[in-house]
Design a protein around this motif. Sequence first.
Motif, mmCIF file in Angstrom:
data_model
loop_
_atom_site.group_PDB
_atom_site.id
_atom_site.type_symbol
_atom_site.label_atom_id
_atom_site.label_comp_id
_atom_site.label_asym_id
_atom_site.label_seq_id
_atom_site.Cartn_x
_atom_site.Cartn_y
_atom_site.Cartn_z
ATOM 1 N N LYS A 205 0.831 -1.211 0.000
ATOM 2 C CA LYS A 205 0.000 0.000 0.000
ATOM 3 C C LYS A 205 0.861 1.256 0.000
ATOM 4 C CE LYS A 205 -3.968 0.558 0.645
ATOM 5 N NZ LYS A 205 -5.101 0.852 -0.280
ATOM 6 N N LEU A 206 1.935 1.248 0.801
ATOM 7 C CA LEU A 206 2.854 2.383 0.825
ATOM 8 C C LEU A 206 3.557 2.540 -0.519
ATOM 9 C CD1 LEU A 206 4.424 1.905 4.370
ATOM 10 C CD2 LEU A 206 2.872 3.737 3.662
ATOM 11 N N GLN A 207 3.955 1.418 -1.114
ATOM 12 C CA GLN A 207 4.611 1.478 -2.414
ATOM 13 C C GLN A 207 3.668 2.022 -3.480
ATOM 14 O OE1 GLN A 207 7.961 0.632 -3.039
ATOM 15 N NE2 GLN A 207 7.460 1.711 -4.929
ATOM 16 N N ARG A 208 2.408 1.629 -3.402
ATOM 17 C CA ARG A 208 1.417 2.138 -4.353
ATOM 18 C C ARG A 208 1.225 3.638 -4.191
ATOM 19 N NH1 ARG A 208 -0.443 2.877 -9.028
ATOM 20 N NH2 ARG A 208 -2.600 3.582 -9.097
ATOM 21 N N HIS A 209 1.175 4.105 -2.955
ATOM 22 C CA HIS A 209 1.056 5.543 -2.693
ATOM 23 C C HIS A 209 2.260 6.281 -3.272
ATOM 24 C CE1 HIS A 209 -0.116 9.171 -0.445
ATOM 25 N NE2 HIS A 209 1.180 9.319 -0.188
ATOM 26 N N PHE A 210 3.437 5.720 -3.078
ATOM 27 C CA PHE A 210 4.665 6.319 -3.610
ATOM 28 C C PHE A 210 4.617 6.358 -5.140
ATOM 29 C CE2 PHE A 210 8.928 5.690 -5.347
ATOM 30 C CZ PHE A 210 9.630 6.735 -4.774
ATOM 31 N N ASN A 211 4.240 5.242 -5.763
ATOM 32 C CA ASN A 211 4.189 5.194 -7.226
ATOM 33 C C ASN A 211 3.202 6.214 -7.785
ATOM 34 O OD1 ASN A 211 6.022 3.101 -7.272
ATOM 35 N ND2 ASN A 211 4.492 1.500 -7.522
ATOM 36 N N ARG A 212 2.052 6.298 -7.133
ATOM 37 C CA ARG A 212 1.012 7.179 -7.663
ATOM 38 C C ARG A 212 1.435 8.632 -7.616
ATOM 39 N NH1 ARG A 212 -3.453 10.163 -6.103
ATOM 40 N NH2 ARG A 212 -5.151 10.135 -7.637
ATOM 41 N N HIS A 213 1.971 9.065 -6.490
ATOM 42 C CA HIS A 213 2.280 10.496 -6.336
ATOM 43 C C HIS A 213 3.599 10.880 -7.002
ATOM 44 C CE1 HIS A 213 -0.992 11.758 -3.653
ATOM 45 N NE2 HIS A 213 -0.962 10.510 -3.229
ATOM 46 N N LEU A 214 4.544 9.959 -7.075
ATOM 47 C CA LEU A 214 5.831 10.305 -7.679
ATOM 48 C C LEU A 214 5.814 10.133 -9.186
ATOM 49 C CD1 LEU A 214 8.721 11.210 -7.035
ATOM 50 C CD2 LEU A 214 9.380 8.825 -6.983
ATOM 51 N N PHE A 215 5.045 9.157 -9.685
ATOM 52 C CA PHE A 215 5.059 8.889 -11.110
ATOM 53 C C PHE A 215 3.770 9.329 -11.803
ATOM 54 C CE2 PHE A 215 9.050 6.873 -11.158
ATOM 55 C CZ PHE A 215 9.155 6.036 -10.058
ATOM 56 N N GLU A 216 2.644 8.784 -11.388
ATOM 57 C CA GLU A 216 1.404 9.045 -12.109
ATOM 58 C C GLU A 216 0.978 10.500 -12.010
ATOM 59 O OE1 GLU A 216 -0.510 4.572 -11.471
ATOM 60 O OE2 GLU A 216 -1.627 6.351 -10.872
ATOM 61 N N VAL A 217 0.844 11.019 -10.784
ATOM 62 C CA VAL A 217 0.353 12.386 -10.602
ATOM 63 C C VAL A 217 1.313 13.394 -11.221
ATOM 64 C CG1 VAL A 217 -0.244 14.144 -8.900
ATOM 65 C CG2 VAL A 217 -0.935 11.776 -8.533
ATOM 66 N N GLU A 218 2.617 13.227 -10.956
ATOM 67 C CA GLU A 218 3.595 14.185 -11.482
ATOM 68 C C GLU A 218 3.646 14.142 -13.004
ATOM 69 O OE1 GLU A 218 4.442 16.183 -8.242
ATOM 70 O OE2 GLU A 218 5.576 16.534 -10.077
ATOM 71 N N GLN A 219 3.596 12.945 -13.571
ATOM 72 C CA GLN A 219 3.691 12.852 -15.029
ATOM 73 C C GLN A 219 2.423 13.365 -15.705
ATOM 74 O OE1 GLN A 219 6.782 9.690 -16.366
ATOM 75 N NE2 GLN A 219 5.275 8.564 -15.173
ATOM 76 N N ASN A 220 1.275 13.198 -15.073
ATOM 77 C CA ASN A 220 0.057 13.805 -15.607
ATOM 78 C C ASN A 220 0.137 15.321 -15.547
ATOM 79 O OD1 ASN A 220 -1.110 11.317 -16.120
ATOM 80 N ND2 ASN A 220 -2.171 11.213 -14.156
ATOM 81 N N LEU A 221 0.764 15.839 -14.483
ATOM 82 C CA LEU A 221 0.949 17.287 -14.367
ATOM 83 C C LEU A 221 1.878 17.792 -15.456
ATOM 84 C CD1 LEU A 221 0.543 19.947 -12.847
ATOM 85 C CD2 LEU A 221 2.420 19.287 -11.340
ATOM 86 N N TYR A 222 2.961 17.049 -15.713
ATOM 87 C CA TYR A 222 3.882 17.445 -16.785
ATOM 88 C C TYR A 222 3.160 17.508 -18.126
ATOM 89 C CZ TYR A 222 7.700 16.436 -13.504
ATOM 90 O OH TYR A 222 8.538 16.434 -12.432
ATOM 91 N N SER A 223 2.301 16.526 -18.380
ATOM 92 C CA SER A 223 1.579 16.498 -19.647
ATOM 93 C C SER A 223 0.641 17.694 -19.759
ATOM 94 C CB SER A 223 0.790 15.190 -19.768
ATOM 95 O OG SER A 223 1.653 14.071 -19.779
ATOM 96 N N SER A 224 -0.077 18.016 -18.676
ATOM 97 C CA SER A 224 -1.009 19.146 -18.710
ATOM 98 C C SER A 224 -0.291 20.475 -18.832
ATOM 99 C CB SER A 224 -1.887 19.140 -17.444
ATOM 100 O OG SER A 224 -1.096 19.344 -16.282
ATOM 101 N N GLU A 225 0.950 20.547 -18.312
ATOM 102 C CA GLU A 225 1.727 21.792 -18.378
ATOM 103 C C GLU A 225 2.494 21.910 -19.690
ATOM 104 O OE1 GLU A 225 0.931 23.525 -14.501
ATOM 105 O OE2 GLU A 225 1.990 24.305 -16.239
ATOM 106 N N GLY A 226 2.509 20.852 -20.486
ATOM 107 C CA GLY A 226 3.241 20.904 -21.745
ATOM 108 C C GLY A 226 4.743 20.836 -21.587
#
Length: 281
Positions: A205-226
Amino acid sequence: SFRYLGNRATLKSRRDASAFVETMACLDQIGVSEEGKNEVLGIIAAVLHLGNIDFELVKTEGGNSNENARMTDSSAESLRMACFLLGLEESKVSEAMLTKLLTIGGKTIHKPQDVAQASDKRDAFAKLVYSSLFLWMVNKINATLSEDSGPVVPPSPGAEQFSPPPRVHKPSVPTGFIGVLDIYGFENFENNGFEQLLINYANEKLQRHFNRHLFEVEQNLYSSEGVDWTYITFNDNRPCLELIEGGGGNVGILSTLDDCGGMGSASERDVNFLAQINQKF
């Protein structure tokens, strides 16, 4: 536009405005003065201007090019702004990027750099400035979170033996802190009990939280910011979590255990649980 921002459009949005207000409020929280905030923004702006400095090959009188680099005419304003914000001399910064000092036989020689070498020096200088600002910010946050922030005791005979100087004792007050958690991988021993299952479940569960916030959320933000970036792949542990807790249309081990915890003796419930596990998985 700035190269270090992926040459994104300079048009501001409401999200940019709200993010700026939030950033300024965070700086207020860690005790950065108005003058300090201006200096922080100035340093960041200087780094962006450094990234816009370009180089080209030096033209000879015959119109040919050699391997030596020079700053392009269009980079003059970026160099001027960066040096102004950092309080540096333009000539010295330009010389540092375009030449390399070599000491041979006690003599110092200025060796011209090519375009690739000058560009590397520009980027290294920008990274050094930004890294220094980042470390300063970390130290500022740590000082804010420190519980030992009482005033220094006035010097007294023998006080010089203390390093750092003694401080006035203050009653402890609740303060926040930043902790680092070392997450172990999934452990599989020769004999694994229910306790080990729960430990592994918590780690996943901790690893999933880490993956989501470090990879998924940040990379989605990068995509939205161009932002110009390369997608980072990672091992998604969601199938492992769905096996334990359920989800994604699957029935998990824990929910199956709950369903089998009703009527009957302990041995009957064990047999029922084992049968359900064999049937579903």
